[in-house]
Motif scaffolding. Structure first.
Motif, short mmCIF file in Angstrom:
data_model
loop_
_atom_site.label_atom_id
_atom_site.label_comp_id
_atom_site.label_asym_id
_atom_site.label_seq_id
_atom_site.Cartn_x
_atom_site.Cartn_y
_atom_site.Cartn_z
N PRO A 59 0.82 -1.23 0.00
CA PRO A 59 0.00 0.00 0.00
C PRO A 59 0.85 1.28 0.00
O PRO A 59 0.53 2.25 -0.71
N SER A 60 1.93 1.29 0.77
CA SER A 60 2.79 2.47 0.80
C SER A 60 3.50 2.66 -0.55
O SER A 60 3.65 3.79 -1.04
N ARG B 165 2.39 1.70 -3.40
CA ARG B 165 1.38 2.12 -4.37
C ARG B 165 1.09 3.61 -4.23
O ARG B 165 0.99 4.34 -5.22
N ALA B 166 0.96 4.09 -2.99
CA ALA B 166 0.71 5.52 -2.77
C ALA B 166 1.87 6.36 -3.31
O ALA B 166 1.67 7.40 -3.94
N ASP C 27 0.33 1.08 -10.51
CA ASP C 27 0.22 -0.37 -10.25
C ASP C 27 1.30 -1.14 -11.02
O ASP C 27 1.90 -2.07 -10.48
#
Length: 179
Positions: free
Chosen positions: A16-17, A19-20, A33
């Motif tokens: 998640p990090s 991706r952000a 992605d």
């Protein structure tokens, strides 16, 4: 490849990090992605380089940033052409003709009398003035001018060059490049 469970969990927890961060760099979710996926693939293939006990997230973020920068540099040299319209308009003159033309020129040049060839090469290829060429050859300036003129006329005859249109690509190649 089997991963240690704690390393596998740490990689998954970083997604998640990553991706952000990737979204903040690229500004597009789909590109982000792809970037995260490429980062994880690169990390897995280079896991032997990761030093256990160091910060895994910092290592992953470094990989992601480097991949983004490499892709950015590559994209700057590329032109977006999704429908191929730009590529269809690109035209390049065939290269094999230049080699053949040069060989024809060398053959024709070798068939000139040596005094004419020497004068032509001094003035035409080496860039000497007529006066300098005359001093090099030990003759009058008028003689050099005459030799160069006769060499040019003879060379044009040997190469079948009658006018400017005979130089460069033939008429069919010119037509293909324009249309």
């Amino acid at each position: 490849m089997t991963l240690e469970p704690d390393l596998r969990e740490a990689l998954l927890a970083a997604v998640p990090s990553l991706r952000a961060f990737a979204i903040s760099l690229s500004g597009q979710v789909d590109k982000a992605d792809d970037l995260v996926q490429d980062t994880l693939l690169r990390a897995l293939s280079n896991l032997h380089r990761f030093e256990r006990g160091t910060n895994l997230n910092a290592w992953l973020f470094t990989i992601l940033r480097n991949l983004f920068r490499s892709e950015y540099r590559k994209r700057r040299r590329e032109i977006a052409d999704p429908d191929g319209s730009y590529a269809r308009r690109l035209k390049v003159q065939p290269q094999q003709g230049s080699h053949l033309d040069f060989e024809d020129f060398r053959t024709a040049l070798s068939r000139l009398p040596s005094d004419q060839r020497e004068a032509l090469l001094l003035v035409g290829a080496s860039g000497f003035s007529y006066e300098e060429a005359a001093r090099i050859c030990g003759c009058a300036v008028g003689t050099i001018k005459s030799r160069v003129n006769r060499a040019r006329i003879r060379l044009a005859a040997l190469l079948n060059v009658d006018d400017i249109d005979d130089l460069g690509p033939d008429s069919m190649t010119r037509a293909a490049l324009q249309g």
